[in-house]
Design an enzyme around this catalytic site. Structure first.
Site, PDB file in Angstrom:
ATOM      1  N   ARG A  62      53.755  29.150  38.712  1.00  0.00           N
ATOM      2  CA  ARG A  62      52.906  30.344  38.573  1.00  0.00           C
ATOM      3  C   ARG A  62      53.297  31.380  39.627  1.00  0.00           C
ATOM      4  NH1 ARG A  62      48.627  33.590  38.317  1.00  0.00           N
ATOM      5  NH2 ARG A  62      47.160  33.622  40.058  1.00  0.00           N
ATOM      6  N   ASP A 118      47.036  40.483  47.798  1.00  0.00           N
ATOM      7  CA  ASP A 118      46.791  41.882  47.437  1.00  0.00           C
ATOM      8  C   ASP A 118      45.583  42.474  48.164  1.00  0.00           C
ATOM      9  OD1 ASP A 118      44.653  40.754  46.117  1.00  0.00           O
ATOM     10  OD2 ASP A 118      45.323  41.285  44.107  1.00  0.00           O
TER      11      ASP A 118
HETATM   12  O1  LIG Z   1      47.878  38.323  39.295  1.00  0.00           O
HETATM   13  P1  LIG Z   1      47.415  37.142  38.499  1.00  0.00           P
HETATM   14  O2  LIG Z   1      48.525  36.217  38.158  1.00  0.00           O
HETATM   15  O3  LIG Z   1      46.633  37.520  37.275  1.00  0.00           O
HETATM   16  O4  LIG Z   1      46.396  36.348  39.468  1.00  0.00           O
HETATM   17  C1  LIG Z   1      45.197  36.850  40.014  1.00  0.00           C
HETATM   18  O5  LIG Z   1      44.812  38.122  39.563  1.00  0.00           O
HETATM   19  C2  LIG Z   1      43.717  38.007  38.606  1.00  0.00           C
HETATM   20  C3  LIG Z   1      42.525  38.721  39.144  1.00  0.00           C
HETATM   21  O6  LIG Z   1      42.780  40.076  39.228  1.00  0.00           O
HETATM   22  C4  LIG Z   1      43.473  36.520  38.457  1.00  0.00           C
HETATM   23  O7  LIG Z   1      44.177  36.085  37.311  1.00  0.00           O
HETATM   24  C5  LIG Z   1      44.009  35.966  39.730  1.00  0.00           C
HETATM   25  O8  LIG Z   1      44.329  34.618  39.737  1.00  0.00           O
HETATM   26  O1  LIG Z   2      41.511  36.254  42.271  1.00  0.00           O
HETATM   27  C1  LIG Z   2      41.929  37.107  43.037  1.00  0.00           C
HETATM   28  C2  LIG Z   2      43.213  37.679  42.872  1.00  0.00           C
HETATM   29  C3  LIG Z   2      43.633  38.614  43.736  1.00  0.00           C
HETATM   30  N1  LIG Z   2      42.831  39.010  44.766  1.00  0.00           N
HETATM   31  C4  LIG Z   2      41.610  38.483  44.932  1.00  0.00           C
HETATM   32  O2  LIG Z   2      40.895  38.843  45.858  1.00  0.00           O
HETATM   33  N2  LIG Z   2      41.182  37.537  44.062  1.00  0.00           N
END
Ligand SMILES: O=P(O)(O)O[C@H]1O[C@H](CO)[C@@H](O)[C@H]1O
Ligand SMILES: O=c1cc[nH]c(=O)[nH]1
Length: 241
Positions: free
Chosen positions: A86, A203
């Protein structure tokens, strides 16, 4: 055999699969492959196949959240995938792992609802050690930004409700950050006897007020996602040797 939800044929799915939440990210990853073909775009699940440095792989988006993602993992495995990686994003718990950092998840805290319906309490959600090591070495070799490995937390909730997620406790116990699908990936992989790993680009900070401050659309995050994609593809090549 046609997989009913991904709408891909098992004959087309190779042993390696890179998965990510966002269908657009799947397209970006596919852009790095040779001989690329889009197999299907069904619901949130967009699947490409191609080769990277001679290794065949599939790239599939799994959407947001463990139940939907587990459908993707299950069908990829039923179709023949034996190693799943992933490539995601996560919120950090630590000031020294800021936005733009990469984290390889060695294990995930199962705070999701899905895995409780798959395995008993206490069953661990752990990465395959070879996959995690290949991801970590590849991420380090890219040579930019913070790279860490450790425990991540898998939640179902993104925006807080009236109940509070105990982020401070997970942080105090040593978790590095939080996302929404890794525990599902590790548990499904364990049940089906395949290997899995995950790398996430931070992020932002997960214990900030997400509704007001969450912004995953910065250049810093985009650069980190680009690095983690390259790290994951390099890891596939290492593992295939
Ligand atoms: O960037 P992805 O792979 O989607 O992963 C993260 O981002 C999403 C949330 O914005 C959730 O799916 C979390 O697990
Ligand atoms: O699930 C998530 C993904 C990105 N950032 C977050 O804070 N939570």
């Amino acid at each position: 055999m046609l997989m009913p939800i991904l709408q891909v044929n098992s004959e087309d799915i190779p042993e390696y699969a890179v998965v990510c939440g966002d269908p657009k990210r799947a397209e970006v990853i596919s852009g790095k492959l040779d001989d690329v073909r889009e197999l299907a775009f069904s619901r949130e699940y967009r699947t490409f196949v191609g080769t990277y440095q001679g290794v065949k792989l599939a790239v599939t988006s799994h959407g947001v959240g463990s139940p939907g993602a587990a459908v993707c993992f299950e069908e990829l495995i039923r179709a023949g995938a034996k190693t799943l990686i992933r490539v995601g994003t996560a919120g950090s718990y630590h000031a020294d792992i800021p936005a733009g950092s990469l984290v390889v998840s060695t294990a995930a805290v199962r705070t999701d609802g899905l895995t409780r319906q798959l395995v008993p309490d206490g069953f661990p959600a752990v990465a395959d050690s070879e996959v995690a090591e290949a991801l970590y070495e590849s991420a380090l070799s890219i040579g930019e930004g913070v790279v860490r490995k450790g425990i991540t937390v898998t939640l179902d909730v993104f925006f807080n409700g009236v109940e509070k997620v105990p982020h401070q406790k997970y942080k105090a116990a040593g978790a590095l950050g939080v996302e929404m699908e890794i525990a599902a990936l590790y548990v499904v992989a364990a049940i089906r006897g395949v290997r899995a790993g995950a790398i996430v680009a931070m992020d932002g900070f997960a214990d900030a007020d997400l509704a007001a401050e969450y912004d995953p659309n910065t250049n810093v995050v985009a650069d980190a996602v680009e690095r983690e994609i390259n790290a994951a593809l390099q890891a596939v090549v290492k593992l295939a040797k």
